[in-house]
Scaffold this active site. Sequence first.
Site, mmCIF file in Angstrom:
data_model
loop_
_atom_site.group_PDB
_atom_site.id
_atom_site.type_symbol
_atom_site.label_atom_id
_atom_site.label_comp_id
_atom_site.label_asym_id
_atom_site.label_seq_id
_atom_site.Cartn_x
_atom_site.Cartn_y
_atom_site.Cartn_z
ATOM 1 N N LYS A 66 69.187 47.125 21.089
ATOM 2 C CA LYS A 66 69.070 45.427 20.906
ATOM 3 C C LYS A 66 70.571 44.776 21.141
ATOM 4 C CE LYS A 66 66.152 43.166 19.899
ATOM 5 N NZ LYS A 66 65.049 42.299 20.350
ATOM 6 N N TYR A 70 67.984 51.897 17.537
ATOM 7 C CA TYR A 70 67.325 50.655 17.868
ATOM 8 C C TYR A 70 68.332 49.647 17.840
ATOM 9 C CZ TYR A 70 65.177 46.148 16.146
ATOM 10 O OH TYR A 70 65.047 44.978 16.258
ATOM 11 N N THR A 99 68.576 40.413 16.936
ATOM 12 C CA THR A 99 68.325 40.950 15.545
ATOM 13 C C THR A 99 69.699 40.845 15.008
ATOM 14 O OG1 THR A 99 67.888 42.663 14.067
ATOM 15 C CG2 THR A 99 68.547 43.304 16.368
ATOM 16 N N ASP A 100 69.543 40.644 13.521
ATOM 17 C CA ASP A 100 70.936 40.725 12.683
ATOM 18 C C ASP A 100 71.337 42.160 12.788
ATOM 19 O OD1 ASP A 100 68.733 41.974 11.149
ATOM 20 O OD2 ASP A 100 69.544 40.878 9.329
ATOM 21 N N GLU A 101 70.580 43.244 13.180
ATOM 22 C CA GLU A 101 70.997 44.564 13.178
ATOM 23 C C GLU A 101 72.034 44.761 14.192
ATOM 24 O OE1 GLU A 101 67.940 47.375 12.204
ATOM 25 O OE2 GLU A 101 66.605 45.902 11.383
#
Length: 348
Positions: free
Chosen positions: A153, A149, A124-126
């Site tokens: 990831k 989260y 993810t970009d997060e």
Amino acid sequence: MRRILVTGGAGFIGSHFIRRLLREHPAYDIINIDKLTYAGNLDNLRDVEDYPRYQFVQGDICDRDLVDELMGQADAIVHFAAETHVDRSLLAADAFIQTDVAGTYTLLCAARDHRLQRFLHVSTDEVYGDVPQGHRSRESDPFQPRSPYAASKAGGDLMCGAFYQTYGLPLVIARPANNVGPHQHPEKMVPLFVTNALQDQPLPLYGDGLQERDWLYVEDDCQALDLLLHEGRPGEAYNIGADNHRHNVRVAEAILDLLGKPRDLIRHVEDRPGHDRRYALDWSKLRAMGWSPAHDFDQALARTVAWYRDNEWWWRRVRSGAYQDYYQQQYGWRLAQAARPARGEGQR
Ligand code: NAD
Ligand code: TYD
């Protein structure tokens, strides 16, 4: 490459991806392993469940024996399965660490042992954390995850890199932006706001609503993932963005406008702790491979809103039962607080 194992295929993006694989690759057989957590939903795959080239297995990616057995039947794996909701990770992160880190490790070990031809990991970009104005995250940027989260990831993503370096596992990493589209669980902002608006309920906008996300239509994401499955270079990571940047408050207003609902349904409620203000990706690496998104923000949102409007049966079922308990826990006090007049107001 003919037999593809998909993890988390009963979720939002995974179900679109399976449908795409069945449509675009008539020679492929697909096995979908999904635990069916609260976020997994077989209604998402109703239209393909009887396809002879598709098989569903209910199971946990942390189950070594099951993963080993399925991996023995696969040439490649596309790994979506994860706990995915930031707000739930703020309430309790155990399941995030278990699935997103330990589950990914279990898959990596089995893929190495069975010498899979390709492992596409959906990150993810997060993982890049909050992105300052003027900057776009590049694949080589350091990770600065700020929610449990995102940290989980990031753990899975780093473990993938380690397995490429150490064992030469032919591994490609994708880091998509916020997806939007049909079949997304209504705990995420867009489907939550659409389904609330359809019921004339308030839209709980965190803080000032000026946080910025890049909205990627789910079908465009799946097209990019399909490309990376086949043409991504092992050991490389690829950002998937859309350049559809919007402030959250603009997204909320656009949803209300599309549904013909009044903008005063928006309620500014107490912010999410540690809320990332901005995500923005540099996805020139993927663009250089010939991919670009087919949907701009207006098209993506209009399609999404229309789907929820036309598929009330789907979201009414998801929003019943345990969802109501979650909603109360997350929003009950926030909405009550927002409804109370500020000190001094209402006193004559
Ligand atoms: P989702 O929450 O809709 O679906 C996740 C699926 O994984 C569910 O079907 C769930 O039952 C399954 N699952 C969870 N734990 C499992 C386990 N231990 N074993 C087997 N299955 C399990 O998620 P999504 O939005 O479709 O996201 C898919 C992937 O894409 C995730 O890895 C997520 O981190 C990533 N991603 C999502 C977005 C987004 O905007 N939705 C953006 C970037 C990256
Ligand atoms: P979300 O859909 O949870 O995705 P992510 O946090 O992974 O980006 O949230 C998108 C944006 O919307 C994020 O800035 C948080 C905000 N948001 C709200 O303002 N209210 C809400 O009720 C939710 C769920 C999100």
